[in-house]
Write an enzyme that holds these catalytic residues in place. Structure first.
Site, PDB file in Angstrom:
ATOM      1  N   TRP A 196       0.862  -1.194   0.000  1.00  0.00           N
ATOM      2  CA  TRP A 196       0.000   0.000   0.000  1.00  0.00           C
ATOM      3  C   TRP A 196       0.890   1.233   0.000  1.00  0.00           C
ATOM      4  CZ3 TRP A 196      -4.685  -1.423  -1.220  1.00  0.00           C
ATOM      5  CH2 TRP A 196      -5.666  -0.424  -1.338  1.00  0.00           C
ATOM      6  N   ASP A 197       0.280   2.399  -0.011  1.00  0.00           N
ATOM      7  CA  ASP A 197       1.170   3.570  -0.079  1.00  0.00           C
ATOM      8  C   ASP A 197       1.799   3.900   1.272  1.00  0.00           C
ATOM      9  OD1 ASP A 197      -1.101   4.731   1.028  1.00  0.00           O
ATOM     10  OD2 ASP A 197      -1.381   6.225  -0.564  1.00  0.00           O
ATOM     11  N   TRP A 198       1.479   3.119   2.296  1.00  0.00           N
ATOM     12  CA  TRP A 198       2.174   3.231   3.596  1.00  0.00           C
ATOM     13  C   TRP A 198       2.707   1.878   4.062  1.00  0.00           C
ATOM     14  CZ3 TRP A 198      -0.914  -0.353   5.409  1.00  0.00           C
ATOM     15  CH2 TRP A 198      -2.264  -0.345   5.050  1.00  0.00           C
ATOM     16  N   ASN A 461     -13.920   1.416   0.405  1.00  0.00           N
ATOM     17  CA  ASN A 461     -13.107   2.620   0.483  1.00  0.00           C
ATOM     18  C   ASN A 461     -12.793   3.131  -0.918  1.00  0.00           C
ATOM     19  OD1 ASN A 461     -11.041   4.510   1.806  1.00  0.00           O
ATOM     20  ND2 ASN A 461      -9.774   3.423   0.317  1.00  0.00           N
ATOM     21  N   GLU A 462     -13.342   4.278  -1.255  1.00  0.00           N
ATOM     22  CA  GLU A 462     -12.988   5.060  -2.445  1.00  0.00           C
ATOM     23  C   GLU A 462     -13.341   4.409  -3.773  1.00  0.00           C
ATOM     24  OE1 GLU A 462      -8.905   6.318  -1.908  1.00  0.00           O
ATOM     25  OE2 GLU A 462      -9.514   7.881  -0.513  1.00  0.00           O
ATOM     26  N   GLU A 559     -11.349  11.523   5.736  1.00  0.00           N
ATOM     27  CA  GLU A 559      -9.910  11.316   5.510  1.00  0.00           C
ATOM     28  C   GLU A 559      -9.276  12.628   5.100  1.00  0.00           C
ATOM     29  OE1 GLU A 559      -8.379   8.466   2.762  1.00  0.00           O
ATOM     30  OE2 GLU A 559      -9.634   6.836   3.496  1.00  0.00           O
TER      31      GLU A 559
HETATM   32  C1  BMA Z   1      -6.685   7.319   1.164  1.00  0.00           C
HETATM   33  C2  BMA Z   1      -6.832   6.000   1.855  1.00  0.00           C
HETATM   34  C3  BMA Z   1      -5.722   5.058   1.601  1.00  0.00           C
HETATM   35  C4  BMA Z   1      -4.408   5.747   1.450  1.00  0.00           C
HETATM   36  C5  BMA Z   1      -4.472   7.167   1.882  1.00  0.00           C
HETATM   37  C6  BMA Z   1      -3.219   7.925   1.656  1.00  0.00           C
HETATM   38  O1  BMA Z   1      -7.133   7.340  -0.093  1.00  0.00           O
HETATM   39  O2  BMA Z   1      -8.073   5.459   1.614  1.00  0.00           O
HETATM   40  O3  BMA Z   1      -6.003   4.296   0.475  1.00  0.00           O
HETATM   41  O4  BMA Z   1      -3.441   5.054   2.119  1.00  0.00           O
HETATM   42  O5  BMA Z   1      -5.459   7.836   1.192  1.00  0.00           O
HETATM   43  O6  BMA Z   1      -2.904   8.023   0.298  1.00  0.00           O
END
Ligand code: BMA
Length: 887
Positions: A196-198, A461-462, A559
């Site tokens: 993932w991005d983290w 999610n998204e 978020e």
């Molecule tokens: C959002 C989250 C994650 C991601 C974060 C940071 O879109 O739902 O998917 O880690 O941003 O990019």
């Protein structure tokens, strides 16, 4: 959590509980054997566990989190692995009418064999698998062999992708910077386990939850739930109790439900038919009883009641006995027209009271779930509550959390926004996939619906945003196919199932979404980020985060966030000296968000000098520190904005009722949006959250050179406060002047302007102040002069332009105190962003990252293990903003 339970025996109606009357289970957890496909590796392995953990524990591989080992260990999930255990069963168990093999969590694609016979397959880590095995068990004392063959999840996902030949199901692969694996959307497993991005790519394999045998002769309880419901028109409570019972023969059963403390009891006779049947009972709570409600953290208490459920045969033999905690609360998601605004409101009402959700987003606490201990969960959840959070969103790319997670949230008053585990992708909708998802949804909803902490289900999610924004470049001609798949999965299946299984709480199809408006638009809105509806996610890394006008005045911010690096003590155990620079290949490797390291510096450089020490290690540490300063200040500014937007509608936008920043915790030691580092150490942001989520808070901002201060209150009752504004020069720890506003009423649950003055007039009236030489500190005070909430500050220029800022040379003296170790700080000057770091000594400070406006300040360190004055004195380092840059 509710114990899963009883097995007693009803041999006939005139029966005898002759063999056992208690639950009969045999755990198969513990030490198993594990090998890879060609058996070149064979080792003992713990269950619950996973291959990576077993290989690490047995010394076959080095710590997966060390340096670049995520890449070095890629071979593990490209291989197939086999778990084997041997066990004997008692005659008693074997002679039961039915014996089930129950696997609570199989990760993921597997076949299960008992004594050489295939008993079934698994394809979903979020499901429990149950196989009847009585006929396959060996005689008493003989050895049974249970084997679970696990396919490489990476190759399995790839195969599933190939089989789905008609059209692609994007994104096929993660971005290169994530160094991950492809097609994770084809396998029902933690989506972030392919990177993932983290987070790293560790596609796990294993038996991540318990394995057991369960034996019975008459019936067993498959599932149980107890959901209190309030009938508003009758002003009374009921408890809806559902039992899913597997019976082997018909039986008339007396079921008794009781909440003794509320003097409520119900006994009904039910006919239990053979097969698995659902029995629903409604217990009416005695109207004369005073039901005490469950409240989110900060709003009240959380009393629980004991619900007892027993079932017995008609001649009184016990068949079933279980009990669970019941908490009474109502929750609604209010989406209704708002005066002076197009669109709809979007807020949660708990027990009839609008509640502003304050908190963050939860991701998996470890790449290897078997290593997530209750203590680790408790530490993280307690940290959330201690930072004045009342809500967490369990994000859809991770896992449905352990039972104990939700029980702790119940107890601590953390409201949970629970996603289903689908994130940032399109998904297939072939029959196999839909069927396994349907079972997953039913099981998870049953498991979690008795928890008052869970206040909303959200299907993904998204994924609405991904279709609306065409993230995956779907040709227009194919769009209807993807829209249809979207509706099939999340609406026709997940939503329909949840409505059936748990109508007691709201359901959202996605996050972000326009909610009711998205539904009107066929579930994918033209712009799911529309601030007039639903929730939003908002990220902007390069715009100056101190400018509140760049943030969306949303109904609900689910978020938003900025990255930072963890502290040196967190990185040190997984790195070597050559890694300790911001430009090292290690620093690049751990960053999974494209250009993330650069973005942090660019954002920091808008207001701060970048570290310039000639000592490379010093400079690295200073850079880590500065990224945390930047992150803390950015998220604070944005959260302050959301909180002060609670009561206002401006240009049709506002009435913000939620601020959940991205993200609470970390999965490994790497840069990310988290406010808590892997291992539990609080970043500066988490200390800031303590203040910016306080129930009563003063918030400042400038609007065309006008300084405004709002009083924000989440309290139930009204208060009367005034703003007290102190003007300091950067060079002196004594204020140059102090201004006070009128005492004004602040109703409970509102944000009210309490101070307004042009900046120029304010400075002119205060000695020789200019924007560059002065800064403001402010607080709220009640009529008796008592401070309400934390104090806050307002910079009139970027600290890098501040005139008069000196190096403060802060010294510390540590001594014992009743609350922990007392650190007495002394500073020779004003010091912004003072950061106390206890190194690898675990614990937290009472306050940190603060603006030091006085010469002396006491701070308490609460250690998480026994320590001493000497150890803290040696470990402690103190950094403030002007230490990182000196010409
Ligand atoms: C959002 C989250 C994650 C991601 C974060 C940071 O879109 O739902 O998917 O880690 O941003 O990019």
């Amino acid at each position: 959590m509710i114990p899963r339970m009883f097995i007693c025996l009803l041999v006939s109606l005139a029966t005898i509980c002759d063999v056992w009357s208690e639950p009969f289970r045999q755990s198969l957890d513990g030490r198993w054997r594990l090998w890879n496909s060609n058996r070149s590796l064979a080792l003992p392995a713990r269950v619950p566990g996973c291959v990576h953990s077993a290989l690490t524990q047995r010394g076959f591989i080095q710590d997966p989190y060390f340096r670049f080992n995520d890449l070095a260990h890629q071979w593990i999930s490209l291989d197939n692995w086999t778990y084997v255990t041997t066990f004997a069963v008692s005659d008693r168990l074997r002679s039961a009418q039915k014996v089930l093999l129950i696997l609570d969590g199989v990760d993921t694609a597997a076949s299960v064999w008992l004594n050489g016979v295939l008993v079934g397959h698994a394809d979903n880590m979020f499901r429990q698998y149950v196989f009847p095995v009585r006929e396959l068990l060996e005689e008493e004392e003989e050895e049974n062999v249970l084997r679970v063959d696990l396919l490489s999840p990476v190759l399995y996902a790839n195969e599933r992708r190939k089989a789905h030949w008609a059209y692609r199901v994007p994104p096929e692969c993660p971005p290169d910077v994530q160094k991950g694996q492809c097609h994770v959307n084809f396998i029902r497993k933690e989506q972030s386990s392919f990177s993932w991005d983290w987070g790293p790519s560790f596609p796990t394999m294993g038996l991540w939850k318990g394995v057991r045998l369960e034996a019975f002769d008459a019936m067993r309880l498959v599932r149980f739930s107890a959901v209190p419901l309030r009938n508003a028109s009758l002003s009374r409570w009921t408890v809806r109790v559902e039992l899913l019972v597997e019976a082997l023969r018909p039986a008339r059963v007396d079921v008794t439900l009781a909440v003794p403390e509320l003097s409520s009891q119900l006994t009904v006779t039910s006919q239990f038919l053979p097969g698995t049947t659902r029995h629903v009972f409604t217990l009416h709570v005695n109207t004369s009883s005073q039901v005490r409600l469950w409240w989110p953290s900060g709003l009240g208490e959380r009393p629980s009641y004991r619900l007892l459920v027993t079932a017995s045969s008609q001649d009184g033999l016990p068949l079933l006995h279980t009990e669970s905690k019941v908490y009474f609360r109502t929750v609604d998601l209010v989406q209704e027209p708002i005066a002076d605004s197009p669109g709809l409101s979007f807020y949660f009402r708990v027990n009839g009271r609008p509640v502003f959700l304050k908190g963050s987003n939860w991701i998996p606490a470890h790449a290897f779930q078997d290593q997530v201990t209750p203590d680790a969960l408790k530490n993280l959840l307690q940290s959330a509550v201690d930072a004045n959070m009342n809500a967490l969103r369990v994000w859809g790319g991770g896992v449905y959390e352990q039972d104990v997670f939700y029980s702790m949230c119940d107890e601590m008053g953390l409201m949970v926004w629970q996603d289903f585990m689908f994130a940032c992708a399109t998904y297939p909708t072939d029959d196999d996939f839909i069927n396994t998802v349907r079972e997953e949804v039913i099981q998870q909803v049953w498991r979690l619906k008795s928890h008052p902490s869970v206040i909303v289900w959200s299907a993904n999610n998204e994924n609405e945003a991904a279709l609306a924004g065409d993230w995956f470049h779907i040709p227009p001609s194919q769009r209807p196919t993807y829209l249809k798949d979207y509706v099939t999965l999340y609406v026709d299946n997940i939503r329909a199932l949840v409505k059936e299984e748990d109508p007691s709480r709201p359901f959202l199809v996605s996050s972000p979404t326009n909610g009711a408006k998205s539904e009107q638009e066929g579930y994918v809105a033209g712009d799911p980020y529309d601030p007039h509806y639903g929730d939003t996610h908002f990220y902007s890394y390069l715009h100056d985060c101190w400018h509140w006008s760049t943030f969306p005045r949303t109904r609900f911010a689910s978020e938003y966030g900025f990255q930072s690096w963890p502290s040196f003590s967190t990185l040190q155990p997984v790195s070597v000296p050559e890694d300790w620079s911001y430009s090292s290949s290690f620093s690049a490797h751990r960053q999974h968000h494209q250009d993330g390291n650069q973005q942090m510096l660019q954002q920091a450089a808008i207001h701060f000098h970048l570290p310039n020490s000639t000592d490379p290690l010093r400079r690295f540490k200073d850079t880590l520190y500065l990224t945390q300063v930047m992150q803390a200040q950015c998220v604070k500014t944005q959260t302050d904005f959301y909180r002060r937007s609670r009561s206002e509608i401006i240009d049709g936008k506002g009435h913000t009722m939620g601020a959940l920043y991205w993200q609470l915790n970390d999965v490994w030691q790497a840069p990310s949006w988290s406010s808590i580092e892997f291992g539990g150490k609080w970043k500066m942001l988490h200390y800031f959250a303590q203040d910016f989520f306080a129930d009563v808070l003063p918030v400042s901002f400038e609007d065309s050179d006008m300084l405004l201060i709002y009083a924000v209150s989440d309290l139930s009752g009204d208060i009367k406060v005034r703003a007290v504004v102190s003007v300091y020069t950067w060079s002196d720890a004594d204020p140059v002047c102090t201004l006070k506003s009128q005492l004004l009423p602040v109703p409970g649950g509102s944000a009210v302007p309490v101070f307004k003055q042009p900046v120029a007039a304010l400075l002119a009236g205060c000695g020789h102040c200019t924007r560059l030489t002065c800064l403001l500190s402010f607080r709220l005070e009640d009529g008796g002069g008592r401070q309400q909430g934390p104090s806050n500050h307002h910079f009139l220029c970027s600290p890098k332009d501040a005139q008069g800022l000196r190096r403060p040379n802060i010294t510390a003296k540590v001594q014992e105190s009743s609350e922990g170790l007392l650190v007495r700080l002394h500073s020779s000057a004003i010091a912004p962003f003072v950061w106390l770091d206890a190194g690898s000594l675990p614990g937290r400070f009472s306050s940190n990252g603060f603006l030091m406006l006085s010469r002396d300040k006491p701070v308490v360190f609460q250690p998480w293990r026994p320590t001493s004055v000497a150890e803290l004195t040696t470990s402690l380092t103190i950094t403030s903003l002007s230490d990182v840059y000196w010409p």
